[in-house]
Design a protein around this motif. Structure first.
Motif, PDB file in Angstrom:
ATOM      1  N   GLY A  15      45.246  -2.037  19.786  1.00 37.89           N
ATOM      2  CA  GLY A  15      45.776  -1.799  21.118  1.00 37.89           C
ATOM      3  C   GLY A  15      45.208  -2.730  22.174  1.00 37.89           C
ATOM      4  N   GLY A  16      44.181  -3.474  21.817  1.00 34.52           N
ATOM      5  CA  GLY A  16      43.544  -4.368  22.762  1.00 34.52           C
ATOM      6  C   GLY A  16      44.257  -5.701  22.896  1.00 34.52           C
ATOM      7  N   SER A  17      43.650  -6.585  23.690  1.00 41.59           N
ATOM      8  CA  SER A  17      44.244  -7.891  23.980  1.00 41.59           C
ATOM      9  C   SER A  17      43.227  -9.009  23.777  1.00 41.59           C
ATOM     10  CB  SER A  17      44.739  -7.936  25.429  1.00 41.59           C
ATOM     11  OG  SER A  17      45.737  -6.972  25.675  1.00 41.59           O
ATOM     12  N   LEU A  18      43.750 -10.161  23.434  1.00 45.09           N
ATOM     13  CA  LEU A  18      42.972 -11.392  23.366  1.00 45.09           C
ATOM     14  C   LEU A  18      43.853 -12.532  23.842  1.00 45.09           C
ATOM     15  CD1 LEU A  18      41.116 -11.275  19.905  1.00 45.09           C
ATOM     16  CD2 LEU A  18      40.042 -11.205  22.164  1.00 45.09           C
ATOM     17  N   ASN A  84      48.801  -9.097  23.130  1.00 46.59           N
ATOM     18  CA  ASN A  84      48.638  -7.722  23.613  1.00 46.59           C
ATOM     19  C   ASN A  84      49.016  -6.743  22.515  1.00 46.59           C
ATOM     20  OD1 ASN A  84      47.994  -8.770  26.178  1.00 46.59           O
ATOM     21  ND2 ASN A  84      50.149  -8.766  26.792  1.00 46.59           N
ATOM     22  N   SER A  85      48.602  -5.520  22.695  1.00 47.49           N
ATOM     23  CA  SER A  85      48.930  -4.448  21.737  1.00 47.49           C
ATOM     24  C   SER A  85      48.613  -4.865  20.308  1.00 47.49           C
ATOM     25  CB  SER A  85      50.410  -4.068  21.862  1.00 47.49           C
ATOM     26  OG  SER A  85      50.733  -3.659  23.169  1.00 47.49           O
ATOM     27  N   LEU A  86      47.438  -5.397  20.126  1.00 48.05           N
ATOM     28  CA  LEU A  86      47.053  -5.921  18.815  1.00 48.05           C
ATOM     29  C   LEU A  86      46.949  -4.815  17.779  1.00 48.05           C
ATOM     30  CD1 LEU A  86      44.518  -8.582  20.033  1.00 48.05           C
ATOM     31  CD2 LEU A  86      46.443  -9.032  18.512  1.00 48.05           C
ATOM     32  N   LYS A  87      47.319  -5.179  16.562  1.00 50.86           N
ATOM     33  CA  LYS A  87      47.308  -4.254  15.435  1.00 50.86           C
ATOM     34  C   LYS A  87      46.370  -4.786  14.359  1.00 50.86           C
ATOM     35  CE  LYS A  87      52.267  -3.437  16.182  1.00 50.86           C
ATOM     36  NZ  LYS A  87      53.607  -3.472  15.538  1.00 50.86           N
ATOM     37  N   ALA A  88      45.966  -3.904  13.470  1.00 51.98           N
ATOM     38  CA  ALA A  88      45.080  -4.324  12.387  1.00 51.98           C
ATOM     39  C   ALA A  88      45.701  -5.452  11.569  1.00 51.98           C
ATOM     40  CB  ALA A  88      44.757  -3.129  11.494  1.00 51.98           C
TER      41      ALA A  88
END
Length: 116
Positions: A15-18, A84-88
């Motif tokens: 759910g985070g962002s980079l 955004n909305s990063l997933k595994a």
């Protein structure tokens, strides 16, 4: 020849962002080429994530649409990937790429790990 230097990888929770950034050492190649990002997970082939043409046309892999944004700054010879909305399943080494006249130029890769 051109050198591509990536930065911005790291570990983030789901759910985070980079934001990844890539700077090219050569202005002409950067400005004339299509710039983009690929990724490669362990045991898998390298795959296209997104690219942007010199004119600003973008293209995204289906699995990142509406989550990632690719952009370029010709004044700084830089291409960026906002994730955004990063997933595994986004965990991989991410590689900057420039394509010009049937030639590919690659960065050294930056690791992105999405894990709780």
């Amino acid at each position: 020849q051109v050198q591509l230097v990536e930065s911005g990888g790291g570990r983030v929770q789901p759910g985070g962002s980079l934001r990844l950034s890539c700077t090219a050492s050569t202005t002409v190649i950067f400005r004339l080429g299509t710039t983009g990002w690929y990724r490669q997970a362990p045991g898998k082939e390298r795959e296209l994530v997104a690219y942007i043409t010199p004119g600003g046309t973008t293209n995204y892999a289906e699995f990142v649409k509406d989550r990632f944004t690719v952009s370029r700054d010709n004044a700084k010879n830089t291409v960026a990937l906002q994730m955004n909305s990063l997933k595994a399943e986004d965990t991989a080494s991410y590689y900057c790429n420039i394509q010009l006249s049937s030639r590919d130029f690659w960065g050294q890769g930056t690791q992105v790990t999405v894990s709780s």
